[in-house]
Design a protein around this motif. Sequence first.
Motif: not given
Length: 369
Positions: A299-301, A261-263, A229-240, A280-283
Motif C-alpha cells: 500500500y501507499t499512504g 507492507l505500507h510505503f 509494516i510501514t516504511t516512511l520513504l524520505i527523499p535521498g535517504r531510504n528511497d533508492s 507520489p511517483s516514489t511511492l
Amino acid sequence: MERNLDASPKVPESVHPGRWWHAIEGERIQCDLCPRDCTLHAGQRGACFVRQNVDGRMVLTTYGRSSGFCIDPIEKKPLNHFFPGSSILSFGTAGCNLACKFCQNWDISKSKDMDRLLDAASPEGIAAAAVAYGAQSVAFTYNDPVIFAEYAIDTAVACGARNIRTVAVTAGYIHRQAAREFYAVMDAANVDLKSFSDDFYFKLCGGHLQPVLDILAYIHHETNCWLEITTLLIPGRNDSAAEIKALADWVARELGPEVPLHFTAFHPDWKMQDLPPTPPSTLTQARHIALDAGLHYVYTGNVHDSEGGTTFCPGCQAALIERDWYAIRHYDLPSNGCCPHCGTTIAGHFARFGKPFGPRRVPVRLVRP
C-alpha cells in the motif's frame, strides 16, 4: 467536536513501578526494556526520558497519563487487514526510545515536559471509554508504547476483559523478554521499519536495524499478534530502488508474502525540514518493486492514491476493498475473509462490514469524576 467521558475508576499515580531492569552496583541500575540498555544513576532518566532510577529502582513516570485521546479510523494506524472500517480509541504518552530526526510526532515523542500529559485515565477507564464510544479497538500510538509498556500491558488486559482489541503502533525497538509479555496481549501491531540500512538507523534514529528485524520475525512467527509494516520513504535517504528491493525481498523471504507492507510519504518536520516531501511517483515505484518481490498486499499512504490504497485479491486480482486515504469507497469482502470471486483467502482479520467509521478524527477527553 470534543466530547467528555467520566474515566473512573480511580486513576493511579503517574509514577509506577517499572519492570525489566536489574541492579548494577550501589544505586545504579540498567534498563532491560530495549536495546539501548541505559545505565542510570540515582535520579537519572533513560534516553526515553520516562523511565527513571528512583532510590535504586526503576519507575515509569507516565503511567496513567496521556498526551490526548482521539477516535480514529483503524486505517490511520495504518492497518488495512485488521477489521477495516472500524473505529479505534487512540492515545499516547510522552517520550521515545529512538531519536529520529524526521519524527512526524516530535512534539509528543520528543517532549520532556510532563505537563503536556493533560489527560489521565486508568487502564479500566480506557477500556470503559472504548465501550462507551463504540470503538472496537484501542491503539497505543502517537509515541512508542514500548516505553510505557507497563501501562500498555495493563490497559490491554483491561480491554481484553471487555472484548476490546488492542493495537500497538511501534518502532519495534524492544528486547525479546519484554516483547514476549508485550505482544502476548496485543491483537495487532504496525511496526515502523524505518529503513533497511543500519547506517540510516544509527545516524538518523540513534538505533540499529537488526533488533527491529528480529522483533518483526518474532511477532509474525511466534505470537498471535496480527502484523503490518510501514516504511516512511524520505527523499535521498531510504528511497533508492536497491534499498526498497532489499527490504521487500527480506519481508517476502523471512516473513512471507501475506504480511501487508505500507510505503508512506514523508513531509518535512523536526530536524529534517530541508528535504522536500516524498513525490507520489516514489511511492508508486516502491509499491511495484515490492509486488514484483512477491508480496501480496502493498500500500501507499499519506497520499490520495486509489490503486495504492486498494486491497486486491492475490488470486484473481479483483479489487476487494477500495480506499482513498482513510476513506473506504467500496467493500466486497465477506466476513470469512475469502474472495467472493475466486475463493482465495485474504490474510487478516475481517468481520461483517457495515457502515465504515470514515476518515474523521474525533478528539475526546477522559476526565475524573
